[in-house]
Write a protein that holds these residues in place. Structure first.
Motif, PDB file in Angstrom:
ATOM      1  N   LEU A 241       0.983  -1.629  -0.216  1.00  0.00           N
ATOM      2  CA  LEU A 241      -0.086   0.008   0.010  1.00  0.00           C
ATOM      3  C   LEU A 241       0.989   1.219  -0.301  1.00  0.00           C
ATOM      4  O   LEU A 241       0.825   2.212  -0.787  1.00  0.00           O
ATOM      5  CB  LEU A 241      -0.954   0.247   1.393  1.00  0.00           C
ATOM      6  CG  LEU A 241      -1.765  -0.659   1.690  1.00  0.00           C
ATOM      7  CD1 LEU A 241      -3.147  -1.097   2.372  1.00  0.00           C
ATOM      8  CD2 LEU A 241      -3.351  -0.358   0.317  1.00  0.00           C
ATOM      9  N   ALA A 242       1.858   0.964   1.017  1.00  0.00           N
ATOM     10  CA  ALA A 242       2.912   2.729   0.823  1.00  0.00           C
ATOM     11  C   ALA A 242       3.446   2.710  -0.554  1.00  0.00           C
ATOM     12  O   ALA A 242       3.747   3.547  -1.332  1.00  0.00           O
ATOM     13  CB  ALA A 242       3.850   2.122   1.769  1.00  0.00           C
ATOM     14  N   GLY A 243       3.778   1.697  -1.691  1.00  0.00           N
ATOM     15  CA  GLY A 243       4.335   1.373  -3.575  1.00  0.00           C
ATOM     16  C   GLY A 243       3.239   2.464  -3.236  1.00  0.00           C
ATOM     17  O   GLY A 243       3.206   3.282  -4.736  1.00  0.00           O
ATOM     18  N   VAL A 244       2.094   1.689  -3.121  1.00  0.00           N
ATOM     19  CA  VAL A 244       0.963   1.961  -4.517  1.00  0.00           C
ATOM     20  C   VAL A 244       0.729   3.407  -4.228  1.00  0.00           C
ATOM     21  O   VAL A 244       0.212   4.592  -4.844  1.00  0.00           O
ATOM     22  CB  VAL A 244      -0.620   1.334  -3.927  1.00  0.00           C
ATOM     23  CG1 VAL A 244      -1.578   1.949  -5.103  1.00  0.00           C
ATOM     24  CG2 VAL A 244       0.142   0.022  -4.756  1.00  0.00           C
ATOM     25  N   MET A 245       0.770   4.516  -2.855  1.00  0.00           N
ATOM     26  CA  MET A 245       0.532   5.483  -2.489  1.00  0.00           C
ATOM     27  C   MET A 245       0.908   6.668  -2.494  1.00  0.00           C
ATOM     28  O   MET A 245       1.143   7.351  -3.137  1.00  0.00           O
ATOM     29  CB  MET A 245       0.119   5.527  -0.815  1.00  0.00           C
ATOM     30  CG  MET A 245      -1.024   4.851  -0.751  1.00  0.00           C
ATOM     31  SD  MET A 245      -1.621   5.907   1.452  1.00  0.00           S
ATOM     32  CE  MET A 245      -0.417   3.986   1.986  1.00  0.00           C
ATOM     33  N   SER A 246       3.051   5.511  -2.743  1.00  0.00           N
ATOM     34  CA  SER A 246       3.944   6.549  -3.220  1.00  0.00           C
ATOM     35  C   SER A 246       3.133   6.961  -4.389  1.00  0.00           C
ATOM     36  O   SER A 246       3.921   8.190  -4.859  1.00  0.00           O
ATOM     37  CB  SER A 246       5.271   6.120  -3.410  1.00  0.00           C
ATOM     38  OG  SER A 246       6.052   6.462  -3.624  1.00  0.00           O
ATOM     39  N   VAL A 247       3.337   6.246  -5.994  1.00  0.00           N
ATOM     40  CA  VAL A 247       3.536   5.751  -7.578  1.00  0.00           C
ATOM     41  C   VAL A 247       2.052   7.083  -7.441  1.00  0.00           C
ATOM     42  O   VAL A 247       2.167   8.034  -7.619  1.00  0.00           O
ATOM     43  CB  VAL A 247       3.018   4.814  -7.735  1.00  0.00           C
ATOM     44  CG1 VAL A 247       3.180   5.637  -9.483  1.00  0.00           C
ATOM     45  CG2 VAL A 247       4.286   4.075  -7.342  1.00  0.00           C
ATOM     46  N   ILE A 248       0.952   7.216  -6.639  1.00  0.00           N
ATOM     47  CA  ILE A 248      -0.483   7.952  -6.794  1.00  0.00           C
ATOM     48  C   ILE A 248       0.488   9.139  -6.130  1.00  0.00           C
ATOM     49  O   ILE A 248      -0.428  10.320  -7.446  1.00  0.00           O
ATOM     50  CB  ILE A 248      -1.279   7.252  -6.053  1.00  0.00           C
ATOM     51  CG1 ILE A 248      -2.285   6.069  -6.989  1.00  0.00           C
ATOM     52  CG2 ILE A 248      -2.599   7.841  -6.211  1.00  0.00           C
ATOM     53  CD1 ILE A 248      -3.189   5.430  -6.022  1.00  0.00           C
ATOM     54  N   PHE A 249       1.255   9.320  -5.464  1.00  0.00           N
ATOM     55  CA  PHE A 249       0.934  10.616  -4.926  1.00  0.00           C
ATOM     56  C   PHE A 249       2.023  11.789  -5.931  1.00  0.00           C
ATOM     57  O   PHE A 249       1.796  12.366  -6.142  1.00  0.00           O
ATOM     58  CB  PHE A 249       2.041  10.820  -3.503  1.00  0.00           C
ATOM     59  CG  PHE A 249       2.599  12.082  -3.004  1.00  0.00           C
ATOM     60  CD1 PHE A 249       0.934  12.974  -2.859  1.00  0.00           C
ATOM     61  CD2 PHE A 249       3.486  12.668  -2.770  1.00  0.00           C
ATOM     62  CE1 PHE A 249       1.885  14.086  -2.274  1.00  0.00           C
ATOM     63  CE2 PHE A 249       4.295  13.493  -2.407  1.00  0.00           C
ATOM     64  CZ  PHE A 249       3.157  14.170  -1.665  1.00  0.00           C
ATOM     65  N   VAL A 250       3.022  10.655  -6.521  1.00  0.00           N
ATOM     66  CA  VAL A 250       4.001  11.470  -7.216  1.00  0.00           C
ATOM     67  C   VAL A 250       2.650  11.918  -8.663  1.00  0.00           C
ATOM     68  O   VAL A 250       3.384  12.966  -9.177  1.00  0.00           O
ATOM     69  CB  VAL A 250       5.114  10.186  -8.013  1.00  0.00           C
ATOM     70  CG1 VAL A 250       5.984  10.852  -9.044  1.00  0.00           C
ATOM     71  CG2 VAL A 250       6.177  10.038  -6.723  1.00  0.00           C
ATOM     72  N   ALA A 251       2.245  10.971  -8.636  1.00  0.00           N
ATOM     73  CA  ALA A 251       1.690  11.671 -10.481  1.00  0.00           C
ATOM     74  C   ALA A 251       0.676  13.007  -9.606  1.00  0.00           C
ATOM     75  O   ALA A 251       0.800  13.884 -10.311  1.00  0.00           O
ATOM     76  CB  ALA A 251       0.786  10.027 -10.811  1.00  0.00           C
ATOM     77  N   PHE A 252      -0.292  12.841  -8.474  1.00  0.00           N
ATOM     78  CA  PHE A 252      -0.623  13.986  -8.324  1.00  0.00           C
ATOM     79  C   PHE A 252      -0.295  15.466  -8.461  1.00  0.00           C
ATOM     80  O   PHE A 252       0.131  15.898  -8.468  1.00  0.00           O
ATOM     81  CB  PHE A 252      -1.393  13.818  -6.224  1.00  0.00           C
ATOM     82  CG  PHE A 252      -1.368  14.898  -5.953  1.00  0.00           C
ATOM     83  CD1 PHE A 252      -2.805  15.170  -5.722  1.00  0.00           C
ATOM     84  CD2 PHE A 252      -0.649  15.331  -5.290  1.00  0.00           C
ATOM     85  CE1 PHE A 252      -3.736  16.118  -5.509  1.00  0.00           C
ATOM     86  CE2 PHE A 252      -1.136  16.209  -4.363  1.00  0.00           C
ATOM     87  CZ  PHE A 252      -3.157  17.217  -4.736  1.00  0.00           C
ATOM     88  N   VAL A 253       1.040  15.000  -8.313  1.00  0.00           N
ATOM     89  CA  VAL A 253       2.043  16.634  -7.988  1.00  0.00           C
ATOM     90  C   VAL A 253       2.490  17.059  -8.971  1.00  0.00           C
ATOM     91  O   VAL A 253       2.079  18.587  -8.889  1.00  0.00           O
ATOM     92  CB  VAL A 253       3.471  15.656  -6.979  1.00  0.00           C
ATOM     93  CG1 VAL A 253       4.543  17.018  -7.666  1.00  0.00           C
ATOM     94  CG2 VAL A 253       3.096  15.451  -5.641  1.00  0.00           C
ATOM     95  N   PHE A 254       2.321  16.150 -10.043  1.00  0.00           N
ATOM     96  CA  PHE A 254       2.660  16.726 -11.826  1.00  0.00           C
ATOM     97  C   PHE A 254       1.697  16.526 -12.151  1.00  0.00           C
ATOM     98  O   PHE A 254       1.443  17.564 -13.617  1.00  0.00           O
ATOM     99  CB  PHE A 254       3.705  15.388 -12.032  1.00  0.00           C
ATOM    100  CG  PHE A 254       5.485  15.593 -11.636  1.00  0.00           C
ATOM    101  CD1 PHE A 254       5.951  16.608 -12.714  1.00  0.00           C
ATOM    102  CD2 PHE A 254       5.633  14.852 -10.690  1.00  0.00           C
ATOM    103  CE1 PHE A 254       7.310  16.518 -12.101  1.00  0.00           C
ATOM    104  CE2 PHE A 254       6.872  13.924 -10.459  1.00  0.00           C
ATOM    105  CZ  PHE A 254       8.095  16.090 -10.576  1.00  0.00           C
ATOM    106  N   THR A 255       0.104  17.398 -11.693  1.00  0.00           N
ATOM    107  CA  THR A 255      -0.550  17.726 -12.252  1.00  0.00           C
ATOM    108  C   THR A 255      -0.644  18.778 -12.293  1.00  0.00           C
ATOM    109  O   THR A 255      -1.332  19.702 -12.763  1.00  0.00           O
ATOM    110  CB  THR A 255      -1.960  16.757 -11.601  1.00  0.00           C
ATOM    111  OG1 THR A 255      -2.087  16.887 -10.371  1.00  0.00           O
ATOM    112  CG2 THR A 255      -2.035  15.704 -11.277  1.00  0.00           C
ATOM    113  N   MET A 256       0.028  19.327 -11.238  1.00  0.00           N
ATOM    114  CA  MET A 256       0.038  20.946 -11.081  1.00  0.00           C
ATOM    115  C   MET A 256      -0.682  21.743 -10.669  1.00  0.00           C
ATOM    116  O   MET A 256      -1.233  22.956 -10.628  1.00  0.00           O
ATOM    117  CB  MET A 256       0.961  21.140 -11.906  1.00  0.00           C
ATOM    118  CG  MET A 256       1.892  21.099 -12.928  1.00  0.00           C
ATOM    119  SD  MET A 256       3.161  20.949 -11.471  1.00  0.00           S
ATOM    120  CE  MET A 256       4.858  20.271 -12.131  1.00  0.00           C
TER     121      MET A 256
END
Length: 297
Positions: A241-256
């Motif tokens: 779950l930490a890995g999944v959340m990390s990937v989702i969070f990185v994508a969220f950041v680059f939505t700007m």
């Protein structure tokens, strides 16, 4: 006086009203049903007690929720019409089956609110300047009502809530992978990366940020909610779950998405406050590990 007579007179062998209603196949009142299920009473089954009905209802709904975001978020009429047909077809069969056993009215405030909203949109069709567009909007909100109505009657078992949460988290993870892959040039998907911002298949960065935020919140909830019997199971679950959340969070950041950046910290605080006491430590620990690893990427 004999013991049997005394017991009968005192009402000692008389079953509680809620237990009698359940055994007779009658539905408990909403508030009383919640209290009695919390005390261990059997849960009322959907539509006359058939076990296959919940699966027949849930399968197409979960399918639409899982696949829909990858078809431009079902925002455009072509893709939206297919989803409306699937949901309303399922709802029609569900409604007919339920009517043969027990026709239920809305039981919760949110159901009444969703019904009122759908009726308002249908009433607006009568005076609409563009009737076709108005009917499309009314159908869309009727579909929301149908999904809510059916999921609310699948039962209060944790299995259905878990299935829905896992579906949304996995879908958010897929959207994140698609968006990051499009940004890196690995994938080619129309509109997934525009102007230096990740839009994924939802086509709009703010919409993508909203969905990805929901994915992070739901994944943190799963981290605190789901329990495994072994220590290795707990470790693997937390790491995954930490890995999944990390990937989702990185994508969220680059939505700007500026709005997303403003709302995200507020939601984190609310999640920390609303976590049940027994689940707070595990959920927040996994969430913190995921966000820190995402920031260092």
């Amino acid at each position: 006086m004999s013991r049997k007579a005394a017991t009968r007179r005192s009402g000692g062998n008389k079953l509680p009203r809620a237990t009698r209603m359940v055994r007779q196949g009658r539905q408990l009142p909403a508030r009383q049903g919640v209290r009695e299920r919390a005390r261990g009473e059997p849960e009322h089954r959907l539509a006359g007690g058939s076990t296959w009905v919940p699966y027949a209802v849930a399968a197409p709904l979960i399918g639409v929720l899982a696949v829909g975001p990858f078809f431009r978020g079902l925002f455009f009429p072509g893709e939206q019409l297919v989803a409306v047909a699937v949901v309303m077809g399922t709802f029609t069969g569900f409604w007919v089956y339920s009517s043969l056993h027990r026709l239920e009215r809305p039981q919760r405030v949110i159901e009444w609110a969703a019904l009122a909203l759908a009726l308002i949109y249908w009433a607006a069709v009568l005076r609409a300047v563009a009737p076709r567009a108005a009917v499309g909007e009314a159908l869309k909100y009727t579909t929301y009502l149908a999904v809510l109505w059916m999921f609310a009657r699948l039962g209060n078992r944790e299995a259905w809530r878990l299935a829905l949460s896992v579906t949304l988290v996995v879908t958010a993870f897929g959207l994140a992978i698609l968006g990051l892959g499009a940004a890196a040039g690995t994938f080619s998907y129309p509109g997934a990366f525009e102007g230096g911002r990740i839009c994924s298949s939802l086509q709009y960065p703010n919409t993508a940020a909203t969905y990805l935020t929901a994915g992070v919140i739901l994944a943190s909830g799963l981290a605190g909610w789901t329990e495994f019997s072994s220590r290795w199971g707990d470790t693997l679950l937390a790491g995954g779950l930490a890995g999944v959340m990390s990937v989702i969070f990185v994508a969220f950041v680059f939505t700007m998405s500026r709005g997303g950046w403003v709302v995200f910290p507020v939601l984190l605080v609310l999640v920390g406050v609303l976590f049940p006491r027994g689940q707070r430590a595990a959920g927040l620990a996994v969430l913190a590990a995921a966000l820190l690893s995402g920031l260092t990427v």
